[in-house]
Design a protein around this motif. Sequence first.
Motif, short mmCIF file in Angstrom:
data_model
loop_
_atom_site.label_atom_id
_atom_site.label_comp_id
_atom_site.label_asym_id
_atom_site.label_seq_id
_atom_site.Cartn_x
_atom_site.Cartn_y
_atom_site.Cartn_z
N SER A 110 -6.16 1.42 -3.69
CA SER A 110 -5.78 2.11 -4.93
C SER A 110 -6.60 3.38 -5.14
CB SER A 110 -5.94 1.17 -6.13
OG SER A 110 -7.28 0.70 -6.22
N ASN A 111 -7.87 3.36 -4.76
CA ASN A 111 -8.71 4.55 -4.94
C ASN A 111 -8.25 5.69 -4.05
OD1 ASN A 111 -10.32 3.26 -6.83
ND2 ASN A 111 -11.79 2.54 -5.31
N VAL A 112 -7.97 5.38 -2.79
CA VAL A 112 -7.50 6.42 -1.87
C VAL A 112 -6.13 6.93 -2.31
CG1 VAL A 112 -7.04 6.96 0.54
CG2 VAL A 112 -8.75 5.24 -0.03
N ARG A 113 -5.28 6.03 -2.75
CA ARG A 113 -3.96 6.42 -3.22
C ARG A 113 -4.06 7.37 -4.41
NH1 ARG A 113 -0.45 1.41 -4.09
NH2 ARG A 113 -2.15 0.93 -5.52
N SER A 114 -4.96 7.06 -5.35
CA SER A 114 -5.15 7.94 -6.52
C SER A 114 -5.65 9.31 -6.10
CB SER A 114 -6.12 7.29 -7.51
OG SER A 114 -5.62 6.05 -7.97
N ASN A 115 -6.58 9.33 -5.13
CA ASN A 115 -7.11 10.62 -4.66
C ASN A 115 -6.02 11.46 -4.01
OD1 ASN A 115 -9.67 9.91 -5.54
ND2 ASN A 115 -10.27 9.05 -3.55
N ILE A 116 -5.15 10.81 -3.25
CA ILE A 116 -4.06 11.55 -2.59
C ILE A 116 -3.10 12.14 -3.62
CG2 ILE A 116 -2.05 11.30 -1.08
CD1 ILE A 116 -3.63 9.23 0.50
N LEU A 117 -2.76 11.35 -4.64
CA LEU A 117 -1.82 11.81 -5.66
C LEU A 117 -2.41 12.92 -6.52
CD1 LEU A 117 -0.31 8.37 -6.79
CD2 LEU A 117 0.80 10.13 -5.39
N GLU A 158 9.43 12.44 -0.71
CA GLU A 158 9.97 11.11 -1.02
C GLU A 158 9.36 10.04 -0.11
OE1 GLU A 158 14.16 11.39 -0.67
OE2 GLU A 158 14.43 12.64 -2.46
N LYS A 159 9.21 10.37 1.17
CA LYS A 159 8.62 9.42 2.10
C LYS A 159 7.17 9.13 1.75
CE LYS A 159 11.59 10.76 5.98
NZ LYS A 159 11.64 11.42 7.32
N LEU A 160 6.44 10.16 1.31
CA LEU A 160 5.04 9.96 0.93
C LEU A 160 4.93 9.01 -0.25
CD1 LEU A 160 2.04 10.68 1.15
CD2 LEU A 160 2.49 12.66 -0.32
N ILE A 161 5.77 9.18 -1.26
CA ILE A 161 5.74 8.30 -2.43
C ILE A 161 6.09 6.87 -2.03
CG2 ILE A 161 6.74 7.85 -4.68
CD1 ILE A 161 4.85 10.25 -4.55
N GLU A 162 7.09 6.71 -1.19
CA GLU A 162 7.49 5.37 -0.74
C GLU A 162 6.36 4.73 0.07
OE1 GLU A 162 12.28 6.44 -0.35
OE2 GLU A 162 10.97 6.38 1.41
N PHE A 163 5.69 5.51 0.87
CA PHE A 163 4.58 4.99 1.67
C PHE A 163 3.42 4.55 0.79
CE2 PHE A 163 0.72 6.23 4.27
CZ PHE A 163 0.70 5.08 5.03
N LEU A 164 3.06 5.35 -0.21
CA LEU A 164 1.94 5.01 -1.08
C LEU A 164 2.28 3.85 -2.01
CD1 LEU A 164 0.71 8.60 -2.08
CD2 LEU A 164 -0.25 7.07 -0.34
N THR A 165 3.54 3.73 -2.40
CA THR A 165 3.94 2.68 -3.34
C THR A 165 3.74 1.28 -2.76
OG1 THR A 165 5.57 4.16 -4.34
CG2 THR A 165 5.85 1.80 -4.74
N GLY A 166 4.00 1.12 -1.49
CA GLY A 166 3.92 -0.21 -0.89
C GLY A 166 2.55 -0.62 -0.40
N LEU A 167 1.54 0.24 -0.61
CA LEU A 167 0.18 -0.10 -0.15
C LEU A 167 -0.42 -1.22 -0.98
CD1 LEU A 167 -1.33 3.47 0.42
CD2 LEU A 167 -0.82 1.80 2.19
N ASN A 168 -1.34 -1.95 -0.38
CA ASN A 168 -2.06 -2.99 -1.12
C ASN A 168 -2.99 -2.36 -2.16
OD1 ASN A 168 -0.85 -4.97 0.43
ND2 ASN A 168 -2.54 -5.13 1.88
N ASP A 169 -3.39 -3.16 -3.14
CA ASP A 169 -4.24 -2.65 -4.21
C ASP A 169 -5.64 -2.28 -3.73
OD1 ASP A 169 -2.21 -2.97 -6.03
OD2 ASP A 169 -2.85 -4.97 -6.67
N THR A 170 -6.03 -2.76 -2.56
CA THR A 170 -7.35 -2.40 -2.03
C THR A 170 -7.46 -0.92 -1.71
OG1 THR A 170 -6.57 -3.05 0.17
CG2 THR A 170 -7.82 -4.68 -1.07
#
Length: 290
Positions: free
Chosen positions: A158-165, A144-156
Amino acid sequence: MVSEHRSKTWLCIQEEKCIDCYKAGMVNGKILKPSDDSPILDCWLRCNAMAFAWLSNSLSKDIGESVLHCETARDIWLDLEDRYGQTNVSRYYQIQREIAGVVQGSSDIASYFTKLRRLWDELRSASFGPVCSCGAEPQCSEGEKLIEFLTGLNDTYSNVRSNILMMSPIPSLGKAYSMLLHDESQREIQSSQSSFILDSTSFSAKSTSHASGSHTSTPHDSHTSLFTISSKGYSQRVSFDNRKSSLVCKYYKKTGHSVEQCYKLHGFPTDFKFTKTENQQHMHKLMSLR
């Protein structure tokens, strides 16, 4: 300093801090006050005074004044726990809303993560309901903490966030944080390099423009001076006027030529072109010789 707003969180933090020291026994009641004739009474009184001061100095002024009537550190702890130690459902709801509204914005990754981490700690201290006994609670909470952390990131990011998910198994919160820090550092390096190249290009363009502007001259200047562009990008002017002005004719007493090149003494060349004034003067001298 603890205030009434943060009292529940403070109780949990202080309880963890004093686990491995004498304060724990003084606060939780395991080290009881010995009898008045006990040889360790003085030692217990000193320990109680230090624990008492430690607790009272950690409180805000208004709360600290309300526990001055307590005789022991244990009494202070019981009084605070009775007033503020109960679960606050409203506070839990408020923290959840704060977490949902946290975004990175202008903060860097470290500051953004630290803010969320503080709220997660407060949420844990304000939790209510039955305690998990299956052992899966830490893993679920981590996700849950990981999702909350990734959700609030800036769009810059987005690529790293997609790779993590897309990773399987899903990385831990600490691993995801490390990956984002690495990406942030790479962006800072690339940004500094781009800024340096842009500044260098701008400087070269300004230098070339300045050199081009300086090359524009009048027809008269084109005979007397020469412009060159050095390897550093700025213009240099090489003038021949100084060399010509240093020559003085000993016969004609004029500057600009030597006596060896004096036409007045040696005669004018046949192809020499006189100006209108000079031609009239020359013809007048010829007529006077006749």
